[in-house]
Design a protein around this motif. Sequence first.
Motif: not given
Length: 157
Positions: A111, A115, A142
């Motif tokens: 995750s 970004v 995130a």
Amino acid sequence: MTPIMLELLIRSLWETVLMTLASGVISLVAGLPLGLALVATARGGIAENLWINRVLGAVINGFRSVPFIILLVALIPLTRLIVGTALGTWAAIVPLAIAATPYYARIAEVSLREVDRGLIDAVRAMGGNRWTIIREVLVPEALPGIVAGFTVTLVTP
């Protein structure tokens, strides 16, 4: 269903919820910093250190690859040290948390890697330090993936 069986069922459900929540919270508290460390120390990261990244990645992969039942047995001495016993609800939380933490760390890492690099570069250009990048860019951007990953981690073990 007899009253005794109903009482046992309710108690067992409560113990299951307790084990899930406690190990989930521990995995969140320990796994998110591990995921942040993996992203920060990766090649091109905000605190690039490939040696730390590789060692941390190897440890996480090592714990993730061990089947849970083997990990459960291998952690009996540590469980006894922490909880005082190797049996029961509280004793089960230790191996559950240790198994869930590296799993969640990898989910958080994925995750955090998603970004947008441009946002990180923009904060750097404005004079932001590593903690500012983590606190103001990485985690907030995130967050949907971090929350979704935590949900998956809760239902997986």
